[in-house]
Design an enzyme around this catalytic site. Structure first.
Site, PDB file in Angstrom:
ATOM      1  N   CYS A 133       0.871  -1.184   0.000  1.00 36.69           N
ATOM      2  CA  CYS A 133       0.000   0.000   0.000  1.00 36.69           C
ATOM      3  C   CYS A 133       0.902   1.228   0.000  1.00 36.69           C
ATOM      4  O   CYS A 133       1.636   1.463   0.973  1.00 36.69           O
ATOM      5  CB  CYS A 133      -0.946   0.029   1.199  1.00 36.69           C
ATOM      6  N   HIS A 153      -6.663   3.749   2.919  1.00 33.80           N
ATOM      7  CA  HIS A 153      -6.317   4.485   1.693  1.00 33.80           C
ATOM      8  C   HIS A 153      -7.135   4.071   0.473  1.00 33.80           C
ATOM      9  O   HIS A 153      -7.790   3.032   0.492  1.00 33.80           O
ATOM     10  CB  HIS A 153      -4.810   4.344   1.412  1.00 33.80           C
TER      11      HIS A 153
END
Ligand code: MSP
Length: 501
Positions: A133, A153
């Site tokens: 990520c 996110h």
């Protein structure tokens, strides 16, 4: 008790400007730093910016700037914002600074040369294959994802990676760190016959510790080690023994807390005696890195461990996670615009997400501002000083010193556990009591001598409140004390807020 106090905030990514989450962590640490200075400690308060890595490099590219130019501009902005928010950091660390890069490289060499307790190399070469990520700057396991997505996110931040990396044999150290953070004095015996004993690290509050203990179990079960380098991220500190690789951004970022104490700062200062840190302040998204990974790295590098880690929750807006896409972001600038800097600091402390996440809204902030500051402290100050005006009331400076002690006694335990919302409650309560005292005594109806006595008492109590509020609202506190000393009536401290937000 040591008279030194070293407190840190996370170093923030320079891909964006601060939001209220960043502002609150920094304000909380600032309040702690100011309080500790007020009780005579020798304080080193450090904040800074995390300027390397993929996420920052991508933002620079988007802005059409060379990474160094981009981070120079961003670091400037962060420092300006902290200045306007009255953050009293002693230094500001930037991970692209020469001092940090040099010590971080030395530390990497130390990590690479280390042997694990069982006698293996602490660092080895391998291939990483998995999910990353970019938003978190972190390799993820399936367990970390919700429906294949990072809970924090956007989905486009998740990428697949397969690359040569250097790995840190962290799983061997985690076993001991679990004991250390569980409150046990822990001895590690090494294969070469040496042994080292570590005091516990206190992780506050307990629910944040428990989350980490169960995550350690999962991690050990998965049998993963930690990648500490990147093959295709040029924007970073080169790995000293393999210049084709750069250091994983989190590894060098964590090192900042130590590197800051090892080099000479441009102002000529050195803070060598401040390591180990007394406390790292952070929000829950950074818990794993600070509570588990950082102690593992320190043990491997044979350096002392921090004493405490305080982890706060997040701010949600009316029950929802704050986010640009939801359009519910409350920015620090908007708060400052509506309430002023000092009241913003007060409101963020009053709503501290101490144990769990804290739900905030403009309505809630408005209500608290109006009741506690505009009608509360603000009204009290104007009442007391207007009545004191023209009366011969004298403020004894020696007494101010006593107030500091008296005030600190009342809030000492709350500060010791970092409960800043409790400190605010104590101040609010004293303001309420004093307003009630005034209403009951009705000094304006009393003969001169009696009136003077009541107002003298009220003024002294107000000075005690001002002293107690000093770490949270330094200017308000100064204004009250200065007005009392110089016998003048201060101008209105807290203007009323108009209309709905
Ligand atoms: N660069 C890393 C930290 C490295 S420290 C060695 C990083 N930076 S960050 O810019 O993303 O800031 C993370 C910090 O911001 C968290 O620790 C927390 O203090 C704060 N917050 C981020 N979002 C938040 C909320 N929504 N609410 C409260 N605080 C939060 O991660």
């Amino acid at each position: 008790m040591s008279d030194r106090f070293y407190i840190t905030t996370p170093i923030y990514y320079t891909n964006d400007v601060p939001h209220i989450g960043h502002a609150s962590t920094t304000i909380y640490a600032d309040v702690m730093a100011r309080y500790n200075r007020s009780i005579g400690k020798n304080v080193f308060f450090l904040t800074g910016t995390d300027e390397h890595g993929e996420k920052v490099a991508q933002s620079a590219e988007k802005a059409g700037l060379m990474p160094q130019i981009f981070v120079d501009q961003m670091a400037e902005k962060w420092q300006e914002i902290w200045k306007t928010m009255e953050i009293s950091n002693d230094e500001f660390i930037r991970t692209t600074s020469e001092g940090h890069a040099k010590v971080a490289s030395e530390l990497l060499g130390r990590l690479q040369g280390a042997k694990t307790p069982s006698g293996k190399d602490a660092v080895y070469e391998g291939v990483y294959k998995g999910i990353y990520c970019i938003g978190c700057e972190e390799f993820k396991s399936e367990r970390d994802l919700v429906d294949g997505k990072c809970p924090e996110h956007r989905p486009d931040q998740i990428v697949e990676k397969e690359e040569k990396n250097y790995f840190f044999r962290i799983s061997e150290y985690m076993f001991y760190v679990k004991d250390i953070i569980s409150g046990k004095k822990t001895t590690i015996k090494f294969a070469d016959g040496t042994e080292r004993t570590y005091d516990p690290i206190k992780v506050i509050p307990a629910n944040k510790l428990n989350e980490m203990l169960s995550k350690i179990d999962d991690y050990i079960e998965d049998g993963r080690d930690m990648s500490i380098s990147r093959e295709n991220v040029a924007w970073g500190i080169p790995i000293p023994w393999d210049e084709k690789q750069t250091t994983y951004v989190w590894v060098e970022a964590l090192m900042n807390y130590y590197t800051a104490t090892q080099f000479e700062w441009p102002d000529g200062k050195k803070y060598t005696e401040f390591w180990p840190a007394d406390v790292h302040f952070l929000g829950k998204g950074n818990n794993w890195f600070h509570t588990v990974i950082w102690p593992c790295m320190l043990i491997a590098m044979d350096l002392p461990l921090p004493k405490e880690i305080y982890v706060h929750g997040y701010f949600n807006v009316e029950g929802k996670k704050m986010g640009k896409s939801l359009g519910n972001v409350i920015s620090p600038e908007a708060l400052v615009e509506r309430y002023g800097i000092e009241a913003t600091r007060y409101l963020l402390c009053a709503n501290m997400p101490y144990l769990d996440d804290s739900d905030v809204s403009w309505k809630l902030f408005d209500e608290r501002y109006t009741s506690a500051l505009a009608n509360g402290l603000g009204n009290l100050v104007s009442r007391v000083f207007k009545l004191a005006d023209g009366l011969d009331i004298f403020v004894d400076d020696a007494k101010l010193g006593e107030f500091v002690q008296e005030g600190n006694l009342k809030v000492h335990n709350s500060y010791a556990e970092y409960k800043l919302h409790e400190v605010v409650n104590v101040i609010d309560e004293l303001v309420r009591e004093l307003n009630e005292y005034f209403t009951k005594e009705e000094p304006w109806k009393k003969p001169e001598e009696e009136k003077k006595l009541i107002i003298q008492t009220a003024l002294e109590k107000l000075l005690l409140i001002a002293r107690m509020a000093e770490p949270i609202m330094p200017q308000v506190s100064d204004t009250i004390i200065d007005s009392a000393r110089n016998r003048k009536v201060p101008s209105n401290l807290f203007n009323r807020v108009e209309g709905d937000k």
